[in-house]
Write a protein that holds these residues in place. Structure first.
Motif, mmCIF file in Angstrom:
data_model
loop_
_atom_site.group_PDB
_atom_site.id
_atom_site.type_symbol
_atom_site.label_atom_id
_atom_site.label_comp_id
_atom_site.label_asym_id
_atom_site.label_seq_id
_atom_site.Cartn_x
_atom_site.Cartn_y
_atom_site.Cartn_z
ATOM 1 N N PRO A 25 0.945 -1.050 -0.186
ATOM 2 C CA PRO A 25 0.074 -0.043 -0.212
ATOM 3 C C PRO A 25 0.813 1.167 0.023
ATOM 4 O O PRO A 25 1.865 1.119 0.647
ATOM 5 C CB PRO A 25 -0.707 -0.086 1.445
ATOM 6 N N PHE A 26 0.241 2.314 -0.638
ATOM 7 C CA PHE A 26 0.944 3.552 -0.519
ATOM 8 C C PHE A 26 -0.225 4.665 -0.649
ATOM 9 O O PHE A 26 -1.313 4.488 -1.131
ATOM 10 C CB PHE A 26 1.977 3.749 -1.749
ATOM 11 N N LYS A 27 0.149 5.857 -0.347
ATOM 12 C CA LYS A 27 -0.887 7.056 -0.258
ATOM 13 C C LYS A 27 -0.787 7.801 -1.477
ATOM 14 O O LYS A 27 0.106 8.604 -1.851
ATOM 15 C CB LYS A 27 -0.585 7.869 1.071
ATOM 16 N N LEU A 28 -1.639 7.605 -2.363
ATOM 17 C CA LEU A 28 -1.767 8.332 -3.536
ATOM 18 C C LEU A 28 -2.384 9.813 -3.317
ATOM 19 O O LEU A 28 -3.261 9.899 -2.424
ATOM 20 C CB LEU A 28 -2.725 7.527 -4.564
ATOM 21 N N ILE A 29 -1.620 10.892 -3.841
ATOM 22 C CA ILE A 29 -1.953 12.119 -3.682
ATOM 23 C C ILE A 29 -2.474 12.732 -5.056
ATOM 24 O O ILE A 29 -2.011 12.733 -6.052
ATOM 25 C CB ILE A 29 -0.883 12.982 -3.335
ATOM 26 N N LYS A 30 -3.757 13.340 -5.124
ATOM 27 C CA LYS A 30 -4.274 14.257 -6.119
ATOM 28 C C LYS A 30 -5.060 15.302 -5.657
ATOM 29 O O LYS A 30 -5.266 15.533 -4.278
ATOM 30 C CB LYS A 30 -5.327 12.952 -6.722
ATOM 31 N N PHE A 31 -5.542 16.022 -6.419
ATOM 32 C CA PHE A 31 -6.425 17.139 -6.388
ATOM 33 C C PHE A 31 -7.675 16.603 -6.106
ATOM 34 O O PHE A 31 -8.149 15.843 -6.972
ATOM 35 C CB PHE A 31 -6.359 18.337 -7.259
ATOM 36 N N ARG A 32 -8.454 16.973 -5.136
ATOM 37 C CA ARG A 32 -9.944 16.452 -4.984
ATOM 38 C C ARG A 32 -10.659 16.870 -6.116
ATOM 39 O O ARG A 32 -10.828 18.290 -6.375
ATOM 40 C CB ARG A 32 -10.549 17.131 -3.598
ATOM 41 N N THR A 33 -11.559 16.178 -6.675
ATOM 42 C CA THR A 33 -12.298 16.503 -7.772
ATOM 43 C C THR A 33 -13.838 16.110 -7.398
ATOM 44 O O THR A 33 -14.927 16.422 -8.335
ATOM 45 C CB THR A 33 -11.996 15.687 -8.951
ATOM 46 N N MET A 34 -14.075 15.463 -6.162
ATOM 47 C CA MET A 34 -15.388 15.135 -6.118
ATOM 48 C C MET A 34 -15.516 15.622 -4.520
ATOM 49 O O MET A 34 -14.725 15.828 -3.745
ATOM 50 C CB MET A 34 -15.663 13.503 -5.773
ATOM 51 N N PRO A 35 -16.824 15.627 -4.002
ATOM 52 C CA PRO A 35 -17.205 16.181 -2.617
ATOM 53 C C PRO A 35 -16.366 15.328 -1.787
ATOM 54 O O PRO A 35 -16.264 14.058 -1.862
ATOM 55 C CB PRO A 35 -18.544 16.198 -2.314
#
Length: 182
Positions: free
Chosen positions: A48-58
């Motif tokens: 497992p790893f923590k994927l980082i993105k900009f939030r696009t959903m609530p």
């Protein structure tokens, strides 16, 4: 060689794109109250790893694969970020940390059991997951696990520096939609 390209591209990408990322973070705060999205994904060797993105959903959106979420879940800002692929920029941090490559199989969720089985059978988890790849530029998403795993394996078996650069350029210029929400 590819790890060096990953590192340099992520480093310089973050160096030059931080103003865009800062603006998106500020605007995203007003959009959802929580502009950064961090989610546990399946990485190399199924770690497992923590994927980082900009939030696009609530923030309240259920944690499922994008193709299951439905396009009504996408915010107005989120639609722009997804269309321009800006939502993926924070993953450059994952690349810099060595958790991802720019090019590789898109990392799936641990609850996508059928996809995990298909990928495991083909050895797809022997490589780092990526921000983009052959499946993304060919519009193959996670809704067809056997097909996706097969295309991932094909990409892994044929990946060289030329194709690595080609997939990145195709993604930047708008080819494919990857894991599109339906």
């Amino acid at each position: 060689m590819i790890r060096l390209l990953d590192f340099l591209a992520a480093f310089f990408g973050l160096l030059f794109l931080w103003p865009i990322m800062l603006v998106v973070t500020i605007v995203g705060y007003f959009d959802t109250g929580s502009p950064i999205f961090i989610q546990e994904r399946v990485g190399k060797n199924q770690k497992p790893f923590k994927l980082i993105k900009f939030r696009t959903m609530p923030v309240s959106t259920k944690s499922v694969a994008s193709h299951l979420a439905g396009d009504v879940s996408i915010t107005k800002l989120g639609a722009i970020l997804r269309k321009t692929k800006i939502d993926e920029l924070p993953q450059l941090i994952n690349v810099l940390k060595g958790e991802m490559s720019l090019v590789g199989p898109r990392p799936n969720l641990f609850n996508q059991e059928e996809l995990i089985q298909e990928r495991e059978a083909l050895g797809v988890y022997n490589v780092l997951p990526g921000i983009t790849g052959l499946a993304q530029v060919q519009n193959i998403d996670m809704s067809t696990p056997a097909r996706l795993a097969s295309v991932d394996k094909q990409m892994i078996d044929t990946l060289d520096v030329k194709k690595y650069v080609q997939y990145i350029l195709m993604t930047i210029t708008g080819s494919g939609s990857g894991d599109a929400v339906r």
